[in-house]
Design an enzyme around this catalytic site. Structure first.
Site, PDB file in Angstrom:
ATOM      1  NE  ARG A  49       5.975   8.891 -14.541  1.00 20.03           N
ATOM      2  CZ  ARG A  49       5.966   9.339 -13.310  1.00 20.03           C
ATOM      3  NH1 ARG A  49       5.725  10.625 -13.063  1.00 20.03           N
ATOM      4  NH2 ARG A  49       6.189   8.557 -12.283  1.00 20.03           N
ATOM      5  N   GLY A  50       2.556   7.746 -13.912  1.00 20.37           N
ATOM      6  CA  GLY A  50       2.211   7.823 -12.489  1.00 20.37           C
ATOM      7  C   GLY A  50       0.737   7.473 -12.364  1.00 20.37           C
ATOM      8  CB  ALA A  51      -0.983   4.984 -10.225  1.00 21.62           C
ATOM      9  NE  ARG A  92       2.528   2.434 -18.252  1.00 17.41           N
ATOM     10  CZ  ARG A  92       3.405   2.988 -17.405  1.00 17.41           C
ATOM     11  NH1 ARG A  92       3.259   4.249 -17.022  1.00 17.41           N
ATOM     12  NH2 ARG A  92       4.411   2.289 -16.924  1.00 17.41           N
ATOM     13  CD  GLN A 203      10.151   6.090 -14.710  1.00 13.08           C
ATOM     14  OE1 GLN A 203      11.274   5.623 -14.502  1.00 13.08           O
ATOM     15  NE2 GLN A 203       9.194   5.379 -15.267  1.00 13.08           N
ATOM     16  CG  ASP A 244       2.135   1.948 -10.445  1.00 12.03           C
ATOM     17  OD1 ASP A 244       3.241   2.090  -9.889  1.00 12.03           O
ATOM     18  OD2 ASP A 244       1.748   2.676 -11.386  1.00 12.03           O
ATOM     19  CG  ASN A 254       5.897   2.061  -6.577  1.00 11.91           C
ATOM     20  OD1 ASN A 254       5.127   2.781  -7.223  1.00 11.91           O
ATOM     21  ND2 ASN A 254       7.033   2.523  -6.111  1.00 11.91           N
ATOM     22  CE  LYS A 255       8.387   2.617 -12.906  1.00  9.67           C
ATOM     23  NZ  LYS A 255       7.911   1.980 -14.173  1.00  9.67           N
TER      24      LYS A 255
HETATM   25  O1  MRU Z   1       6.027   3.743 -15.121  1.00  8.85           O
HETATM   26  P1  MRU Z   1       5.571   4.898 -14.303  1.00  8.85           P
HETATM   27  O2  MRU Z   1       6.488   6.083 -14.382  1.00  8.85           O
HETATM   28  O3  MRU Z   1       4.135   5.267 -14.590  1.00  8.85           O
HETATM   29  O4  MRU Z   1       5.625   4.359 -12.802  1.00  8.85           O
HETATM   30  C1  MRU Z   1       5.207   5.205 -11.767  1.00  8.85           C
HETATM   31  C2  MRU Z   1       5.327   4.613 -10.423  1.00  8.85           C
HETATM   32  O5  MRU Z   1       5.712   3.486 -10.250  1.00  8.85           O
HETATM   33  C3  MRU Z   1       4.841   5.455  -9.275  1.00  8.85           C
HETATM   34  O6  MRU Z   1       5.573   5.201  -8.119  1.00  8.85           O
HETATM   35  C4  MRU Z   1       3.362   5.132  -9.001  1.00  8.85           C
HETATM   36  O7  MRU Z   1       2.610   5.197 -10.173  1.00  8.85           O
HETATM   37  C5  MRU Z   1       2.769   6.048  -8.001  1.00  8.85           C
HETATM   38  S1  MRU Z   1       2.579   7.696  -8.622  1.00  8.85           S
HETATM   39  C6  MRU Z   1       1.848   8.634  -7.414  1.00  8.85           C
END
Ligand code: MRU
Length: 365
Positions: A49-51, A92, A203, A244, A254-255
């Site tokens: 996970r993470g963009a 996603r 996370q 994201d 973002n999250k």
């Molecule tokens: O749902 P996730 O864990 O994939 O969400 C991740 C985030 O929101 C991060 O802040 C974002 O992807 C940036 S990662 C460098």
């Protein structure tokens, strides 16, 4: 970093190995993706996970998809690639890096077929693996550069607050929001990181706290609803989060919880920074209103571990991301530098000579 979040093992017949982030911090285990379905599942269930990490994984996913293709007809292979791209793109919806990487893989395949009319399938597979490696290598470089441009936001003796995980676990390199922290730490600067636990999937508590610990960076875990008090007490010198998707006008997804932090930071006059590579910008999206926001299952909110924390059948709203208005953002830190008070003109100018596709060809030749 002391760990590799994801790594391709072998040549065109190889596989993708990734840390299973669902298990951290209790267990450090790696999973192998040898088929597209297991990779789709790994993205959907947040094993990866993470963009940026999702984008890198998807690039390799296309290499896995072509492994199963047979015969010498490149146009049939292109159709197979298109199907895989479409399938992985449904895993996603919010992180644009997924679509950016898939588009790049599709374009690389088309370009190869057009430029090499007599070529066979093995040669196409080699070209696609080179493109996926290039995406991965560039992600590492972008992370490092973000750190160099962003370390100035972390002052000696100050506190810096972050949300979710935008560190090494979220990228192929040393992260985006955490990268300036790694750089500042490497320079001997002393500071402490306040880590939002990041409900509902934690996370921050599970991943950011773990990875900062691996690096020996001073970190303090807080519940999401404690950030305001810390700011009021003057303990937060800057907020740095990842992204994201960043729309053309600077609005940033973002999250979930990032938006509220931006309002708190504004209230207390604290710099609020977004750290993200150019692959996270989506200039075809005019503003944050157009960014698709993933909604996830109710069980993520109504239970903790295996235990229910809400009455049976409770109605739940569980958006995984929110959008922070560009007006609330002090700076966006990219691999190219810093965009202060971002707006559409500044972003367009900042990104004007970004062309990852061409860079990829130049570096993989
Ligand atoms: O749902 P996730 O864990 O994939 O969400 C991740 C985030 O929101 C991060 O802040 C974002 O992807 C940036 S990662 C460098």
């Amino acid at each position: 970093m002391v760990f590799e979040t994801l790594e391709w093992v072998g040549g065109v017949g190889g596989y993708l190995e990734m840390i299973d982030q669902r298990l951290l911090p209790g267990e450090f285990l790696k999973i192998r993706c040898t088929d597209v379905e297991s990779l789709y599942d790994a993205i959907k269930t947040l094993a990866v996970r993470g963009a940026p990490a999702i984008g890198v994984a998807a690039g390799y996913g296309v290499c896995i998809a072509v492994q199963g293709l047979r015969g010498g007809d490149l146009s049939a292979a292109l159709l197979g690639i298109e199907k895989a791209v479409e399938y992985l793109g449904c895993s996603r919806p919010t992180a644009v890096n997924l679509f950016w990487a898939l588009d790049r893989m599709k374009a690389a395949a088309g370009r190869f077929a057009a430029e090499n009319p007599g070529a066979d399938l093995p040669a196409l597979k080699e070209a696609l693996l080179a493109e996926a490696h290039s995406i991965c290598r560039q992600d590492k470089e972008m992370c490092k550069a973000i750190g160099r441009h962003g370390e100035r936001f972390i002052k000696e003796g100050a506190g810096v607050l972050t949300h979710c995980n935008a560190g090494a676990l979220a990228t192929a390199g040393q992260g985006t929001a955490l990268s300036p922290m790694y750089e500042a730490h490497g320079m001997g600067r002393r500071f402490c990181v306040y880590v939002d636990e990041t409900r509902p999937l934690l996370q921050g508590a599970r991943l950011t706290a773990w990875e900062l610990g691996q690096a020996g960076i001073d970190a303090t875990l807080i519940c999401d609803n404690m950030a305001g008090v810390l700011m009021k007490q003057g303990k937060v010198g800057a907020v740095i989060t990842g992204a994201d998707r960043i729309a053309a006008n600077g609005d940033t997804a973002n999250k979930i919880g990032t938006f509220s932090l931006s309002i708190l930071a504004k209230e207390y006059n604290i710099p609020f920074c977004i750290a993200a590579p150019s692959s996270t910008f989506d200039l075809s999206t005019a503003s944050g209103d157009e960014i698709p926001i993933e909604e996830r299952g109710a069980d993520e909110v109504t239970s903790f571990g295996m235990r229910p924390t809400a009455p049976d059948g409770m109605k739940v709203y569980n958006p995984a991301f929110d959008v922070t208005d560009a007006a609330n953002i002090t700076a966006i830190i990219t691999e190219k530098g810093v965009i202060e008070k971002p707006n559409a003109d500044k972003i367009a100018l900042h990104l004007k000579d970004v062309n990852h596709g061409q860079d990829a060809r130049a570096t993989s030749d």
